[in-house]
Design a protein around this motif. Structure first.
Motif, PDB file in Angstrom:
ATOM      1  N   UNK A 191     -22.465  35.496 -29.791  1.00  0.00           N
ATOM      2  CA  UNK A 191     -23.426  34.392 -29.640  1.00  0.00           C
ATOM      3  C   UNK A 191     -22.774  33.251 -28.859  1.00  0.00           C
ATOM      4  N   UNK A 192     -23.551  32.606 -28.013  1.00  0.00           N
ATOM      5  CA  UNK A 192     -23.151  31.352 -27.379  1.00  0.00           C
ATOM      6  C   UNK A 192     -23.987  30.258 -28.023  1.00  0.00           C
ATOM      7  N   UNK A 193     -23.316  29.331 -28.718  1.00  0.00           N
ATOM      8  CA  UNK A 193     -24.037  28.230 -29.357  1.00  0.00           C
ATOM      9  C   UNK A 193     -24.293  27.159 -28.310  1.00  0.00           C
ATOM     10  N   UNK A 194     -25.558  26.931 -28.016  1.00  0.00           N
ATOM     11  CA  UNK A 194     -25.937  25.932 -27.030  1.00  0.00           C
ATOM     12  C   UNK A 194     -26.102  24.575 -27.696  1.00  0.00           C
ATOM     13  N   UNK A 240     -23.198  43.363 -23.269  1.00  0.00           N
ATOM     14  CA  UNK A 240     -23.680  43.136 -21.910  1.00  0.00           C
ATOM     15  C   UNK A 240     -23.879  41.646 -21.656  1.00  0.00           C
ATOM     16  N   UNK A 241     -24.420  40.952 -22.676  1.00  0.00           N
ATOM     17  CA  UNK A 241     -24.652  39.515 -22.551  1.00  0.00           C
ATOM     18  C   UNK A 241     -24.765  38.925 -23.940  1.00  0.00           C
ATOM     19  N   UNK A 242     -24.075  37.796 -24.197  1.00  0.00           N
ATOM     20  CA  UNK A 242     -24.208  37.160 -25.512  1.00  0.00           C
ATOM     21  C   UNK A 242     -25.574  36.483 -25.649  1.00  0.00           C
ATOM     22  N   UNK A 243     -26.012  36.336 -26.876  1.00  0.00           N
ATOM     23  CA  UNK A 243     -27.267  35.629 -27.150  1.00  0.00           C
ATOM     24  C   UNK A 243     -27.008  34.129 -27.097  1.00  0.00           C
ATOM     25  N   UNK A 244     -27.911  33.385 -26.488  1.00  0.00           N
ATOM     26  CA  UNK A 244     -27.835  31.923 -26.495  1.00  0.00           C
ATOM     27  C   UNK A 244     -28.645  31.440 -27.682  1.00  0.00           C
ATOM     28  N   UNK A 245     -28.007  30.677 -28.562  1.00  0.00           N
ATOM     29  CA  UNK A 245     -28.648  30.296 -29.815  1.00  0.00           C
ATOM     30  C   UNK A 245     -28.415  28.825 -30.131  1.00  0.00           C
ATOM     31  N   UNK A 246     -29.308  28.306 -30.978  1.00  0.00           N
ATOM     32  CA  UNK A 246     -29.064  27.021 -31.635  1.00  0.00           C
ATOM     33  C   UNK A 246     -28.559  27.356 -33.026  1.00  0.00           C
ATOM     34  N   UNK A 247     -27.538  26.638 -33.476  1.00  0.00           N
ATOM     35  CA  UNK A 247     -26.979  26.905 -34.797  1.00  0.00           C
ATOM     36  C   UNK A 247     -27.107  25.677 -35.679  1.00  0.00           C
ATOM     37  N   UNK A 248     -27.164  25.926 -36.978  1.00  0.00           N
ATOM     38  CA  UNK A 248     -27.201  24.873 -37.975  1.00  0.00           C
ATOM     39  C   UNK A 248     -26.149  25.210 -39.013  1.00  0.00           C
ATOM     40  N   UNK A 249     -25.393  24.185 -39.397  1.00  0.00           N
ATOM     41  CA  UNK A 249     -24.361  24.434 -40.390  1.00  0.00           C
ATOM     42  C   UNK A 249     -23.493  23.219 -40.606  1.00  0.00           C
ATOM     43  N   UNK A 250     -22.312  23.444 -41.148  1.00  0.00           N
ATOM     44  CA  UNK A 250     -21.423  22.330 -41.462  1.00  0.00           C
ATOM     45  C   UNK A 250     -20.930  21.643 -40.197  1.00  0.00           C
ATOM     46  N   UNK A 251     -20.480  20.406 -40.339  1.00  0.00           N
ATOM     47  CA  UNK A 251     -19.933  19.722 -39.165  1.00  0.00           C
ATOM     48  C   UNK A 251     -18.669  20.421 -38.703  1.00  0.00           C
ATOM     49  N   UNK A 252     -18.322  20.246 -37.431  1.00  0.00           N
ATOM     50  CA  UNK A 252     -17.094  20.878 -36.938  1.00  0.00           C
ATOM     51  C   UNK A 252     -15.877  20.320 -37.661  1.00  0.00           C
ATOM     52  N   UNK A 253     -14.786  21.052 -37.699  1.00  0.00           N
ATOM     53  CA  UNK A 253     -13.587  20.572 -38.386  1.00  0.00           C
ATOM     54  C   UNK A 253     -13.063  19.297 -37.728  1.00  0.00           C
ATOM     55  N   UNK A 254     -12.331  18.525 -38.516  1.00  0.00           N
ATOM     56  CA  UNK A 254     -11.820  17.254 -38.010  1.00  0.00           C
ATOM     57  C   UNK A 254     -10.555  17.435 -37.193  1.00  0.00           C
ATOM     58  N   UNK A 255     -10.015  18.626 -37.160  1.00  0.00           N
ATOM     59  CA  UNK A 255      -8.818  18.899 -36.370  1.00  0.00           C
ATOM     60  C   UNK A 255      -9.218  19.787 -35.198  1.00  0.00           C
ATOM     61  N   UNK A 256      -8.564  19.546 -34.071  1.00  0.00           N
ATOM     62  CA  UNK A 256      -8.848  20.412 -32.934  1.00  0.00           C
ATOM     63  C   UNK A 256      -7.994  21.675 -33.040  1.00  0.00           C
ATOM     64  N   UNK A 257      -8.245  22.666 -32.218  1.00  0.00           N
ATOM     65  CA  UNK A 257      -7.526  23.941 -32.341  1.00  0.00           C
ATOM     66  C   UNK A 257      -6.015  23.823 -32.154  1.00  0.00           C
ATOM     67  N   UNK A 258      -5.548  22.755 -31.518  1.00  0.00           N
ATOM     68  CA  UNK A 258      -4.110  22.595 -31.317  1.00  0.00           C
ATOM     69  C   UNK A 258      -3.434  21.973 -32.525  1.00  0.00           C
ATOM     70  N   UNK A 259      -4.212  21.562 -33.494  1.00  0.00           N
ATOM     71  CA  UNK A 259      -3.647  21.017 -34.723  1.00  0.00           C
ATOM     72  C   UNK A 259      -3.448  19.512 -34.700  1.00  0.00           C
ATOM     73  N   UNK A 260      -3.872  18.843 -33.637  1.00  0.00           N
ATOM     74  CA  UNK A 260      -3.736  17.390 -33.579  1.00  0.00           C
ATOM     75  C   UNK A 260      -4.973  16.743 -34.176  1.00  0.00           C
ATOM     76  N   UNK A 261      -4.773  15.569 -34.725  1.00  0.00           N
ATOM     77  CA  UNK A 261      -5.908  14.837 -35.285  1.00  0.00           C
ATOM     78  C   UNK A 261      -6.855  14.430 -34.165  1.00  0.00           C
TER      79      UNK A 261
END
Length: 175
Positions: free
Chosen positions: A109-112, A140-161
């Motif tokens: 899925x691609x979250x738009x 062949x192709x990912x689905x483009x979707x709208x998602x609902x859920x928790x807020x994104x984490x407060x840390x980025x993937x590199x581990x910095x605030x």
């Protein structure tokens, strides 16, 4: 003197030569069998890639048919085109995916758009903007979707605030 003939045909030497030639022939046969299998595998891989490329090129046609069906009344001709296209693509193994309520999977899925809903613990697809397609296990192709859920984490993937930090001072380069 005849080439390839032994001058003193010793039975032990003949047995040894026979074993050597038999082993050589078995090795050559095994190499040839492996070569045939590798060529067959390569041909199948090329075929699968070619089919996937053709199907990817047809996905905009599928999207156009879907949009037309959503906006226009279903005429017998449009229904025939839609049914034939679905039947033929299904016979090739193409599957559409992406349903409202599916758990969000970034691999397919691609979250738009992301709508935050506190108190939830997973992202759910709440609207399908464009269906995704698979050919067997191949995406062949990912689905483009709208998602609902928790807020994104407060840390980025590199581990910095995420907190804003002052910009680093810029140093001038001297020439």
């Amino acid at each position: 003197m005849d080439k390839g003939r032994l001058q003193n045909p010793d039975p032990a030497q003949l047995q040894r030569l026979l074993r050597e030639r038999t082993a050589d022939l078995q090795r050559v046969k095994a190499e040839y069998d492996n070569y045939r299998k590798r060529v067959r595998r390569d041909r199948m891989a090329v075929r699968e890639i070619a089919v996937a490329n053709v199907l990817r090129a047809l996905l905009p046609v599928l999207d156009a048919v879907d949009r037309t069906c959503a906006q226009e009344p279903m005429t017998p001709g449009l229904k025939d085109i839609t049914d034939t296209l679905a039947t033929q693509l299904g016979s090739l193994g193409v599957e559409a995916f992406g349903e409202v309520g599916d758990p969000f999977d970034p691999a397919c899925h691609d979250a738009v758009t992301h709508h935050v809903r506190p108190g939830t613990d997973e992202l759910i697809c709440t609207k399908i903007l464009r269906p995704g397609y698979r050919l067997g296990l191949q995406l062949l192709r990912p689905a483009h979707v709208e998602v609902t859920g928790p807020p994104p984490p407060t840390r980025n993937p590199l581990g910095h605030e995420r907190a804003e930090s002052p910009p680093a001072p810029v140093r001038e380069l001297r020439r």
